[in-house]
Design a protein around this motif. Structure first.
Motif, PDB file in Angstrom:
ATOM      1  N   PRO A 351     -12.327  12.502 165.896  1.00 18.52           N
ATOM      2  CA  PRO A 351     -11.047  12.949 165.326  1.00 18.52           C
ATOM      3  C   PRO A 351     -10.301  13.805 166.351  1.00 18.52           C
ATOM      4  O   PRO A 351     -10.847  14.784 166.860  1.00 18.52           O
ATOM      5  N   LEU A 352      -9.096  13.392 166.678  1.00 16.49           N
ATOM      6  CA  LEU A 352      -8.350  14.090 167.713  1.00 16.49           C
ATOM      7  C   LEU A 352      -6.971  14.473 167.194  1.00 16.49           C
ATOM      8  O   LEU A 352      -6.665  15.663 167.045  1.00 16.49           O
ATOM      9  N   TYR A 353      -6.154  13.478 166.880  1.00 16.42           N
ATOM     10  CA  TYR A 353      -4.849  13.766 166.303  1.00 16.42           C
ATOM     11  C   TYR A 353      -4.982  14.112 164.810  1.00 16.42           C
ATOM     12  O   TYR A 353      -4.201  14.897 164.283  1.00 16.42           O
ATOM     13  N   GLU A 354      -5.966  13.543 164.130  1.00 15.43           N
ATOM     14  CA  GLU A 354      -6.175  13.825 162.715  1.00 15.43           C
ATOM     15  C   GLU A 354      -7.082  15.035 162.542  1.00 15.43           C
ATOM     16  O   GLU A 354      -7.902  15.357 163.401  1.00 15.43           O
ATOM     17  N   HIS A 355      -6.932  15.711 161.400  1.00 13.64           N
ATOM     18  CA  HIS A 355      -7.812  16.835 161.084  1.00 13.64           C
ATOM     19  C   HIS A 355      -9.216  16.297 160.838  1.00 13.64           C
ATOM     20  O   HIS A 355      -9.396  15.300 160.136  1.00 13.64           O
ATOM     21  N   GLY A 374      -3.159  22.500 163.172  1.00  9.67           N
ATOM     22  CA  GLY A 374      -3.669  23.726 163.762  1.00  9.67           C
ATOM     23  C   GLY A 374      -4.125  23.575 165.198  1.00  9.67           C
ATOM     24  O   GLY A 374      -4.384  24.581 165.868  1.00  9.67           O
ATOM     25  N   ARG A 375      -4.220  22.349 165.683  1.00 11.91           N
ATOM     26  CA  ARG A 375      -4.624  22.132 167.073  1.00 11.91           C
ATOM     27  C   ARG A 375      -3.388  22.160 167.945  1.00 11.91           C
ATOM     28  O   ARG A 375      -2.440  21.395 167.734  1.00 11.91           O
ATOM     29  N   ILE A 432       2.904  24.642 157.813  1.00 12.37           N
ATOM     30  CA  ILE A 432       4.089  25.500 157.694  1.00 12.37           C
ATOM     31  C   ILE A 432       4.471  26.064 159.058  1.00 12.37           C
ATOM     32  O   ILE A 432       5.649  26.051 159.447  1.00 12.37           O
ATOM     33  N   LYS A 433       3.485  26.512 159.808  1.00 13.35           N
ATOM     34  CA  LYS A 433       3.756  27.041 161.143  1.00 13.35           C
ATOM     35  C   LYS A 433       4.344  25.965 162.051  1.00 13.35           C
ATOM     36  O   LYS A 433       5.280  26.215 162.829  1.00 13.35           O
TER      37      LYS A 433
END
Length: 716
Positions: A351-355, A374-375, A432-433
């Motif tokens: 998993p890289l782009y996905e959580h 968050g990454r 949100i961030k």
């Protein structure tokens, strides 16, 4: 590894198979301080290998192992080429990819690792370069969990062993410059996973892809010269919240089937200009494998879909729209992506782009994956992608799809299927961030653009600035207005009096956000039928209801969006598999509706009271007295210069003669629009163009059945 020693067999074998993480440490030129050293190259099945150096001299190579050859040199060889001969007598001369320095700099790598590279597309992906006098393509890809990465494509017969990339360290970036290839070359990345499997992936940063169902990435460069400087200068002079904004939503593939980006430019400009819309909103044009997804399951975030032409063809279409003073909004889908094996899913085997947590990384309802917001590198990928469309394609806005699904950890999940945030809440703080960052960055770099949220809940502060804790969008789709008003207008006029709240509730919250009122593609698919089909009554009544509904919509606070086909009352449900029913314009009644929408847009643009203070509650007043009728909705709109427009809607099936109503000012009011005018197919009930008041502002106009009046105050 010293120059005097030959690499051990294990290293040579991994170099031979293109599975070494740092092939440049073995292949290419390696010299000591005295200028003595070796050249190494990979040439399997060769009978002889020689190199011609910059001074014209040649050196002979000796075979080491597994197709790896080595030659001793004295002094820097400079630019050199390698000639390979084979047992059948054939020979091949080429530049050496492994003689070149990295094409990506330390600052770029630092910014990528920090997640702060706002122009990521300029350094990752495939880019034509000239290095040390040699033209070729620089390939770079982020794959931090990979053990090795190779480039395979047309240039090597889709055998990537000859073109293994070097790891650029802790950044997770891999790099290789391949000489003597250029635009049009098809390629993919071949990645060795931690589980020792080779997987083939399209380039996440590709700026062009093959026409689906083919899935390779394609090298491309742009030589397009823009001619929209005047438009861009005007765009940056004032925010869109203070401008007229009437949006025509288009699915390009079914607007007029068979037209590409360039072919569509002239007819689309002519049509939108004729109809008076200020903006076109394209359903997603980023590359996607399945046409039936309408573009909402994206595999190539940086590649305009090749179904309609190349990137410069799309630039031409947008440029032509700008030259005609038509803005361009594009749907953008950062909320989820499909699981197709060739694309982003488990890109480097992990998993890289996905959580990585399926409770946060998968939309079960949609069968798609959710980005790991968050990454930092993933967030950077998405933020830069938004900026890419503004920078490289001059779009004027992005409508962000499915924002609600991003905001809530429990979106479409049952108890036990989601994990709360660090504070025990249901909000996705990382998403949100991300939204705050992409909005703040886009508005900082491109004044006058629009970031538009499709957000279907009452999440607070969607259009509040990020400096005040808001999400920072410029606009939010008003889904509440859409649902309530469509439910109201679909009722038989006999029963509407009992449901007045469905019409008026939107006024309670109309100024809590900067709203767009959408009648989008979502309202005319999946068995919902067309907008025309939702209207009650016979054919004439359906068209009268449509005119009244659209006039009420255009008068209501907020910008407007209308999906293609509704402007002429398409009767059938929309399908991406076929074109609009343009033949309906041959029917006079539907041609009159078409003319009415054009008139509606014309009046809207001409009357600044209808848009200049769209989001200012002080510029809006509901009108009533001395009597109240639940079938009548009346309100006034004002601009900052004292111009006032009154909207009076009668949603009953009967005319209301001498209807007493208190207007904001006394004097003469001009009837600038009557949806029941005979020229638009109505019954012709009205006020002969003017409405008079007494000294106290009391008027007694005639309200047409299923009709809406726009009255403008005449100060003289």
């Amino acid at each position: 590894m010293s120059l005097s020693s030959t690499p051990d067999d294990v290293v040579l074998d991994t170099i031979a198979t293109g599975s070494y993480h740092d092939p440049h440490s073995v292949l290419g030129v390696h010299t000591d301080a005295d200028g003595n050293g070796v050249l190494r190259t990979r040439r399997p099945l060769a009978s002889t290998v020689t190199a011609e150096l910059a001074d014209g001299s040649t050196v002979e190579f000796t075979h080491l192992r597994g197709g790896i050859w080595e030659a001793d040199i004295t002094g820097a060889p400079g630019r050199y080429t390698i000639t390979t001969t084979y047992d059948d007598g054939s020979s091949h001369t080429a530049d050496d990819p492994y003689r070149h320095v990295p094409t990506i700099g330390e600052l770029d790598l630092h910014l990528i690792a920090e997640g702060r590279h706002e122009e990521l597309w300029r350094v990752l992906g495939a880019h034509e370069r000239v290095l040390d006098g040699t033209a070729g393509v620089a390939f770079t890809v982020w794959a931090p969990d990979a053990r090795a990465v190779r480039v395979l494509g047309d240039h090597n017969g889709w055998d990537g062993q000859a073109h293994s990339m070097r790891s650029m360290g802790g950044s997770g970036v891999w790099e290789l410059f391949i000489p003597e290839i250029g635009s049009g070359a098809r390629y993919k990345f071949e990645i060795l996973t931690r589980a020792s499997n080779w997987i083939e992936k399209a380039d996440p940063m590709a700026r062009l892809a093959e026409v689906p169902p083919a899935t390779a990435s394609v090298v491309t460069s742009s030589d397009y010269t823009w001619t929209d400087d005047t438009w861009l200068a005007h765009r940056s002079s004032a925010p869109l919240t203070d401008q007229p904004m009437s949006i025509y939503e288009v699915h390009l593939g079914s607007w007029r089937p068979g037209l590409g980006y360039r072919d569509a430019a002239d007819p689309l400009v002519e049509y939108v200009t004729q109809q008076g819309f200020t903006h076109v909103e394209f359903m997603p044009l980023a590359e996607h494998p399945f046409g039936g997804s309408w573009g909402y399951q994206v595999t190539g975030y940086y590649a305009p879909t090749s179904r309609f032409g190349g990137p410069d063809d799309l630039r031409y279409l947008i440029d032509r729209l700008h030259q005609a003073d038509i803005g361009v909004i594009m749907d953008w889908v950062p909320g989820h992506f499909p699981k197709d094996a060739f694309a982003l899913a488990q890109f480097d085997g992990e998993p890289l782009y996905e959580h990585p947590d399926p409770r946060r990384g998968e939309h079960k309802d949609w069968g798609t994956l959710i980005f790991d917001y968050g990454r930092s590198e993933v967030r950077n990928f998405l933020v830069a992608n938004a900026l890419y469309w503004f920078e490289e394609f001059h779009v004027d806005g992005l409508r962000v799809d499915a924002v609600a699904s991003m905001l809530y950890l429990d979106y479409s999940r049952n108890e036990g299927e989601w994990a709360p945030n660090q504070y025990g809440g249901r909000e996705n703080l990382e998403a949100i961030k991300f939204l705050q960052e992409v909005n703040a960055t886009a508005y900082k770099r491109y004044p006058g653009i629009a970031m538009i949220a499709e957000e279907s809940t009452s999440f607070p502060g969607v259009t509040a600035p990020t400096s005040h804790g808001g999400l920072g969008f410029g606009f939010k789709w008003n889904m509440g207005w859409m649902n309530d008003s469509l439910q109201y207008i679909s009722r038989d006029p006999l029963y509407r009096a009992h449901h007045e709240g469905e019409l008026s509730f939107s006024f309670v919250y109309a100024f809590t956000e900067n709203f767009v009122l959408p009648i989008s593609h979502d309202e005319v698919v999946h068995g919902k039928g067309s907008l025309f089909g939702r209207m009650p009554g016979d054919h004439w009544q359906k068209l009268a209801n449509m005119r009244a509904y659209l006039a009420y919509m255009w008068g209501h606070p907020g910008k407007q969006l209308l999906f293609m086909g509704q402007e002429f009352g398409q009767m059938s449900e929309w399908s991406e598999g076929r074109g609009l029913d343009w033949w309906m314009l041959e029917q006079p009644a539907h041609a009159q509706l078409h003319d009415f929408v054009a008139a509606l847009n014309r009046v809207y643009r001409d009357e600044s009271a209808l848009w200049a203070r769209d989001h200012d509650g002080a510029a809006f007043s509901r009108l009533g007295g001395p009597s109240w009728n639940p079938n009548v909705s009346a309100f006034s709109r004002r601009d900052s210069h004292g111009n006032t427009v009154v909207v009076i809607a009668n949603f009953s099936g009967e005319p209301l003669h001498h209807y007493p109503i208190d207007l904001p000012e006394g004097g003469v009011w001009t009837e600038v629009l009557n949806s029941d005018a005979t020229v638009y197919g109505g019954s012709g009930v009205g006020n002969y163009g003017v409405v008079h008041t007494d000294d106290h502002g009391r008027a007694t106009p005639t309200l047409p059945p299923l009709g809406v009046l726009f009255l403008k105050h005449n100060a003289s």
